[in-house]
Structures are given as structure tokens and as C-alpha cells.
Scaffold this motif. Structure first.
Motif, PDB file in Angstrom:
ATOM      1  N   ALA A 425      53.514 -93.269 106.477  1.00 22.72           N
ATOM      2  CA  ALA A 425      54.266 -93.812 105.351  1.00 22.72           C
ATOM      3  C   ALA A 425      53.397 -94.090 104.140  1.00 22.72           C
ATOM      4  CB  ALA A 425      54.978 -95.108 105.781  1.00 22.72           C
ATOM      5  N   PHE A 426      52.084 -94.245 104.330  1.00 22.81           N
ATOM      6  CA  PHE A 426      51.225 -94.606 103.207  1.00 22.81           C
ATOM      7  C   PHE A 426      51.166 -93.479 102.187  1.00 22.81           C
ATOM      8  CE2 PHE A 426      49.701 -97.725 106.260  1.00 22.81           C
ATOM      9  CZ  PHE A 426      49.556 -98.848 105.454  1.00 22.81           C
ATOM     10  N   GLY A 427      51.214 -93.875 100.917  1.00 22.56           N
ATOM     11  CA  GLY A 427      51.168 -92.906  99.842  1.00 22.56           C
ATOM     12  C   GLY A 427      49.762 -92.401  99.593  1.00 22.56           C
ATOM     13  N   PRO A 428      49.601 -91.542  98.572  1.00 20.31           N
ATOM     14  CA  PRO A 428      48.284 -90.991  98.265  1.00 20.31           C
ATOM     15  C   PRO A 428      47.278 -92.103  97.981  1.00 20.31           C
ATOM     16  CG  PRO A 428      49.992 -89.840  97.049  1.00 20.31           C
ATOM     17  CD  PRO A 428      50.641 -91.043  97.671  1.00 20.31           C
ATOM     18  N   PRO A 429      46.055 -91.988  98.505  1.00 21.64           N
ATOM     19  CA  PRO A 429      45.056 -93.040  98.266  1.00 21.64           C
ATOM     20  C   PRO A 429      44.517 -92.977  96.849  1.00 21.64           C
ATOM     21  CG  PRO A 429      44.095 -91.250  99.508  1.00 21.64           C
ATOM     22  CD  PRO A 429      45.549 -90.928  99.373  1.00 21.64           C
ATOM     23  N   GLN A 430      44.133 -94.149  96.337  1.00 25.50           N
ATOM     24  CA  GLN A 430      43.471 -94.240  95.045  1.00 25.50           C
ATOM     25  C   GLN A 430      42.084 -94.814  95.261  1.00 25.50           C
ATOM     26  OE1 GLN A 430      47.018 -96.330  93.003  1.00 25.50           O
ATOM     27  NE2 GLN A 430      46.076 -95.147  91.362  1.00 25.50           N
ATOM     28  N   ALA A 431      41.097 -94.198  94.647  1.00 27.22           N
ATOM     29  CA  ALA A 431      39.712 -94.608  94.842  1.00 27.22           C
ATOM     30  C   ALA A 431      39.321 -95.678  93.823  1.00 27.22           C
ATOM     31  CB  ALA A 431      38.790 -93.399  94.729  1.00 27.22           C
ATOM     32  N   PHE A 432      38.603 -96.709  94.308  1.00 28.05           N
ATOM     33  CA  PHE A 432      38.104 -97.788  93.453  1.00 28.05           C
ATOM     34  C   PHE A 432      36.690 -98.154  93.897  1.00 28.05           C
ATOM     35  CE2 PHE A 432      42.721 -98.443  93.669  1.00 28.05           C
ATOM     36  CZ  PHE A 432      43.064 -98.438  92.311  1.00 28.05           C
ATOM     37  N   THR A 433      35.902 -98.602  92.965  1.00 30.79           N
ATOM     38  CA  THR A 433      34.597 -99.142  93.318  1.00 30.79           C
ATOM     39  C   THR A 433      34.764-100.576  93.794  1.00 30.79           C
ATOM     40  OG1 THR A 433      34.155 -99.989  91.093  1.00 30.79           O
ATOM     41  CG2 THR A 433      33.498 -97.705  91.572  1.00 30.79           C
ATOM     42  N   GLY A 434      33.734-101.071  94.480  1.00 26.25           N
ATOM     43  CA  GLY A 434      33.764-102.468  94.895  1.00 26.25           C
ATOM     44  C   GLY A 434      33.871-103.411  93.712  1.00 26.25           C
ATOM     45  N   ALA A 435      33.238-103.023  92.593  1.00 25.72           N
ATOM     46  CA  ALA A 435      33.301-103.869  91.392  1.00 25.72           C
ATOM     47  C   ALA A 435      34.735-103.988  90.885  1.00 25.72           C
ATOM     48  CB  ALA A 435      32.394-103.292  90.304  1.00 25.72           C
ATOM     49  N   GLN A 436      35.478-102.888  90.910  1.00 23.17           N
ATOM     50  CA  GLN A 436      36.873-102.934  90.472  1.00 23.17           C
ATOM     51  C   GLN A 436      37.717-103.812  91.398  1.00 23.17           C
ATOM     52  OE1 GLN A 436      37.228 -98.570  90.399  1.00 23.17           O
ATOM     53  NE2 GLN A 436      37.943 -98.738  88.273  1.00 23.17           N
ATOM     54  N   LEU A 437      37.457-103.727  92.704  1.00 22.36           N
ATOM     55  CA  LEU A 437      38.215-104.550  93.650  1.00 22.36           C
ATOM     56  C   LEU A 437      37.877-106.026  93.499  1.00 22.36           C
ATOM     57  CD1 LEU A 437      37.965-102.240  96.769  1.00 22.36           C
ATOM     58  CD2 LEU A 437      40.077-102.892  95.613  1.00 22.36           C
ATOM     59  N   LEU A 438      36.649-106.328  93.172  1.00 23.34           N
ATOM     60  CA  LEU A 438      36.281-107.733  92.938  1.00 23.34           C
ATOM     61  C   LEU A 438      37.027-108.288  91.736  1.00 23.34           C
ATOM     62  CD1 LEU A 438      32.418-107.505  93.563  1.00 23.34           C
ATOM     63  CD2 LEU A 438      34.061-108.826  94.930  1.00 23.34           C
ATOM     64  N   ASN A 439      37.226-107.446  90.712  1.00 22.20           N
ATOM     65  CA  ASN A 439      37.949-107.888  89.513  1.00 22.20           C
ATOM     66  C   ASN A 439      39.458-107.924  89.732  1.00 22.20           C
ATOM     67  OD1 ASN A 439      35.605-108.202  87.983  1.00 22.20           O
ATOM     68  ND2 ASN A 439      35.615-106.037  87.357  1.00 22.20           N
ATOM     69  N   GLY A 440      39.955-107.086  90.658  1.00 22.45           N
ATOM     70  CA  GLY A 440      41.381-107.063  90.938  1.00 22.45           C
ATOM     71  C   GLY A 440      42.060-105.813  90.404  1.00 22.45           C
ATOM     72  N   ILE A 441      43.001-105.279  91.188  1.00 26.05           N
ATOM     73  CA  ILE A 441      43.758-104.089  90.824  1.00 26.05           C
ATOM     74  C   ILE A 441      45.201-104.489  90.525  1.00 26.05           C
ATOM     75  CG2 ILE A 441      44.441-101.773  91.542  1.00 26.05           C
ATOM     76  CD1 ILE A 441      41.401-102.219  91.378  1.00 26.05           C
ATOM     77  N   ALA A 442      45.663-104.195  89.323  1.00 21.86           N
ATOM     78  CA  ALA A 442      47.034-104.526  88.940  1.00 21.86           C
ATOM     79  C   ALA A 442      48.012-103.604  89.654  1.00 21.86           C
ATOM     80  CB  ALA A 442      47.199-104.415  87.427  1.00 21.86           C
ATOM     81  N   VAL A 443      49.061-104.192  90.262  1.00 22.25           N
ATOM     82  CA  VAL A 443      50.053-103.428  91.016  1.00 22.25           C
ATOM     83  C   VAL A 443      51.439-103.819  90.519  1.00 22.25           C
ATOM     84  CG1 VAL A 443      51.004-102.908  93.285  1.00 22.25           C
ATOM     85  CG2 VAL A 443      48.556-103.369  93.029  1.00 22.25           C
TER      86      VAL A 443
END
Length: 460
Positions: A425-443
Motif C-alpha cells: 500500500a505504501f506509495g513511492p518513496p521520497q528521499a531526504f537527508t537526515g538534516a531535512q528530517l531533523l528540521n521536519g517534512i511538511a505533509v
């Protein structure tokens, strides 16, 4: 109210309802061993690609129906293999094969080396068939052998093999260590059959023809295990050492020989294993080979036989398990034509077994029976997520923000989401750096509930 649970280190999944972290999925299990085996694709029998997950076998969907010589990368993320082009109507010869890399983390397939059959005239055609291809430990280079076949008419095709080192990013050849040696007869069909990188990433081993002295004092060319290394400061690679000693017994009748193929370097880099084949009738091929598993030091010294198979069984792969206590091998019935034995195995008869490196004892691999070209990664599985915590906070009418603590800023991760828990069921993956994940991903808000899956792609 938010609730969070830590699960297995390979992947983490959270379930978001009303902007709150409400639950976690069960553990995501690991996979390391990959291999090929007969499989059906919409009613057409091909060679499928499979992986083993805690004793459970899963077929990987690469979009292709042939997977020849699959080799998993050291970090277990990628699988390199070759597959033939579609048959061109009216060409009348086997098509060339390309080299692909399958990304286990993203579930995507990328063609790295594109071989095309060359038609010089209706009666003169060149085709290209790769043998083993393997990625360097840092996934920067791809070393592979390729068989070049020239057909002048239908009968009597002439072939030779070459060794290449290419950029894994685009397939551009950086070095051809066998350039200039001229055509080489490969009557044993062994050259470059099996290729393994040293953990340091500056060399690899593969079978190649060397000159040996025969029992009667003449010379012969036979396949031995040879180490190829990179010239410091350059992109050139060359043979730097012969690690095994093939033999040619012309003092007996019928003439016999011993050849070597399918080398594997231990995960630590200290050990070497390979198959030795004894040919009791090298010229007449009236009898099958006797295959033995040999283990040695990395420089080829202290070679000793771990186990020997009955005459008429042919190897179709060898790999070293990550803990160094086992070798995983494939063995098949030797192919025949008429009354003669061929230098190949019948893939449909191949089985996968493991051999203890201390005793030579042969046992089954949990969950696996039929198959060929087994390949293990050496570093476990995808990168660890130990200490990583997924978090979510509301962003008002704009949706919410998913972030992670404990990630490495310079590492690469993927984030997937799904509104439900159906199969795939999971959609296509999106790649992020650890720095981006620390800052937060808008959903944005697109459904009343969301599941998220985080994967560490860095192998650390």
C-alpha cells in the motif's frame, strides 16, 4: 494524545490519525541472501530474483523476467544482474544482454550498461553477454565480465571475454584490464564467472586465464583465481596476483585438468573460497567433473578442500555468509549433449546449500531449496534506525510536519506514506537527508489517517 513505539532498526512505521501519533506497525524483518530460481511470469517461465527474509522467501519484482548472475552489494541495498534484450524478429541470433541494478530500498530497477547487438551484414553479427557483475563496497564502481560473440553465418560462432570496470552511476567504462591481449579461447566457460570485491574496495578477484606448466613440461592456458587492483591515483585496473594453481595432467590418458571459478572473499577480507573442478577427460568430455569447495587465505595460501561432490555435479555459485562461519553454494547436474559433458550446470536442477567453514558439513539453508547464483551482503541489512524517534506536530490548516530525532544529518533516508495497510500500500518513496528530517517534512492532509515508513539508506 500521542503514543510512540520503537521497532526493528531497518524500518520504522507510524500511524497518524488527527495529527496524533497513534500506533506503530509490527517489526519489519531483514533480508540478506538473494538468488535466482525458475519462476513464471504471466505464463512464461523465466529466471526470477528472490530474497530470504528470516527464512521466508520473497520474489522481487524488477520488471524483468531474466536475472542472470545476481550479486548483492556489500551494504545489501543493491542487486546487480544481467538480462537479455527482447528478441528482435528476423535477427536469427541470441540478443545481447544488459546489466541492471535493482534498489531494494526504493524497489526500482535501473539499467547501467546497455549492450546492443551489432549487425555488420546479414551474415555477420556481434552480440554481448555479460557474466558476473558486482558493485564495489562503496557502490561507486561496477566490475563485470562480458562475452563477445561473433557469428559469420549460423554455424561456428567465435567468442572471447573481456573484463571491464565502469562507473556505477552511468555505466561509462573506466578501465579494461584485459585490453590488448587478443582473443582468448574459453573452452571451460569459466573466465570472470564469479567476481568478488575485497572489503577495502581497492581490488577484486575473479577467474582469468593464466599460463601453467603441464605435467610433461609444456604450457597451457587455464582459468585461475586472479586478483585485480586499482593503480594508485588512477582509474586503471590490472592483474596483480594469481591466487590459485590450476593443473594440466598430460602425463596420463585421458588427459585431465583442474580449473577454478566462483571465488568469494570473506566479509573480513582475510579469507578466500572458490570451486575447484577436476576434469577427468578434458579433451573428450566423456566424464563429468568432480567439484570441490576450497578455502584459503586471502593471498591464496593454505588452500584446503572443505567438501567434495560426486562426479557429474556442476557449481552455479558461491558466496560467504556475513558471520564468516558458512559458505552458501549452488550445485546442479552437469549439462550434457549426446555422450559429452558440457562446462555448465542445468539451472533447473540446481539446489542451494550451506557449507560450514570449520568442518565442511553440508546443511540446508532455512526456507531455501531450489536456486542458483546465491549472493550475500556482508554488512547485515539496510542502515540502523536504533535511537531514531519519529515525531509529528500540527501545522494548522496547512497539514502537519513529520520529523525525526537521532538521525545522522549527512545520511540518506526515504519516507513513504499510505492511508491504509493493504499489501504494497505504501506509495513511492521520497528521499531526504537526515538534516531535512531533523528540521521536519511538511505533509498535507489528504486522508483521515496516514501510515509512515522511514528507511535508512546509508548502511550505517
Amino acid at each position: 494524545m500521542a503514543r510512540q513505539q520503537t521497532i526493528k532498526p531497518m524500518k520504522k512505521v507510524i500511524w497518524v490519525t488527527g495529527f496524533a501519533l497513534a500506533a506503530a506497525l509490527p517489526a519489519i524483518i531483514h533480508a540478506q541472501l538473494v538468488y535466482a530460481a525458475p519462476a513464471s511470469f504471466s505464463g512464461v517461465t523465466g529466471s526470477g530474483l528472490f530474497e530470504v527474509r528470516n527464512g521466508q522467501v520473497t520474489q522481487l519484482s524488477t520488471g524483468l523476467v531474466e536475472h542472470n548472475f545476481p550479486t548483492i552489494s556489500r551494504d545489501t541495498r543493491f542487486v546487480a544482474f544481467s538480462s537479455p534484450d527482447p528478441v528482435e524478429p528476423g535477427l536469427g541470433v541470441p540478443p545481447s544482454s544488459d546489466i541492471y541494478v535493482y534498489d531494494r530500498a526504493l524497489g526500482t530497477t535501473r539499467r547501467v550498461v546497455d549492450h546492443n547487438t551489432i549487425v555488420f551484414s546479414p551474415s555477420e553479427v556481434d552480440s554481448f553477454t555479460p557474466v558476473t557483475a558486482a558493485l564495489s563496497p562503496n557502490n561507486q564502481w561496477l566490475a563485470y565480465g562480458v562475452m563477445l560473440t561473433r557469428r559469420q553465418g549460423i554455424a561456428n560462432p567465435q567468442s572471447t571475454r573481456e573484463l571491464n570496470v565502469a562507473r556505477a552511476s552511468d555505466g561509462v567504462i573506466l578501465s579494461n584490464p584485459t585490453f590488448g591481449r587478443g582473443p582468448v579461447s574459453d573452452a571451460f566457460q569459466a573466465e570472470f564467472t564469479g567476481l568478488a570485491w575485497d572489503p577495502a574496495g581497492d581490488s577484486f578477484v575473479t577467474p582469468s586465464y593464466v599460463t601453467v606448466q603441464t605435467q610433461n613440461g609444456a604450457t597451457q592456458q587455464l582459468p585461475a583465481i586472479v586478483r585485480f587492483a586499482r593503480n594508485p591515483g588512477t582509474q586503471d585496473w590490472q592483474a596483480v596476483g594469481v591466487l590459485s594453481t590450476p593443473r594440466y595432467y598430460d602425463g596420463v590418458f585421458p588427459i585431465a585438468a583442474e580449473t577454478h571459478l566462483f571465488p568469494a572473499i570473506s566479509p573480513s577480507g582475510a579469507g578466500l573460497a572458490y570451486f575447484a573442478l577436476f576434469w577427468p577427460d578434458v579433451l573428450g568430455s566423456s566424464r563429468g567433473v568432480t567439484a570441490a569447495v576450497v578455502m584459503a587465505n586471502a593471498d591464496g595460501s593454505n588452500a584446503r578442500v572443505l567438501t567434495t561432490f560426486n562426479e557429474g555435479f556442476y557449481p552455479l555459485g558461491l558466496t560467504w555468509a556475513p558471520d564468516g562461519t558458512r559458505l552458501v553454494i549452488a550445485i546442479a547436474q552437469q549439462a550434457t549433449v549426446g555422450f559429452g559433458f558440457l562446462p555448465s550446470g542445468v539451472a533447473s536442477s540446481a539446489v542451494i546449500r550451506q557449507v560450514a567453514t570449520d568442518t565442511g558439513a553440508i546443511t540446508t539453508v532455512p526456507g531455501v531449496d531450489q536456486g542458483y547464483f546465491p549472493s550475500y551482503g556482508a554488512l547485515g541489512d539496510l542502515g540502523s534506525l536504533d535511537g531514531v524517534e519519529l515525531q509529528i506536530r500540527s501545522a494548522g490548516t496547512d497539514g502537519f510536519v513529520v520529523s525525526a530525532t537521532g538521525v545522522s544529518p549527512g545520511s540518506l533516508y526515504t519516507l513513504q506514506s499510505t492511508p491504509g495497510l493493504g499489501t504494497d500500500a505504501f506509495g513511492p518513496p521520497q528521499a531526504f537527508t537526515g538534516a531535512q528530517l531533523l528540521n521536519g517534512i511538511a505533509v498535507p492532509v489528504v486522508s483521515s489517517s496516514r501510515f509512515f515508513r522511514l528507511i535508512n539508506l546509508s548502511g550505517q
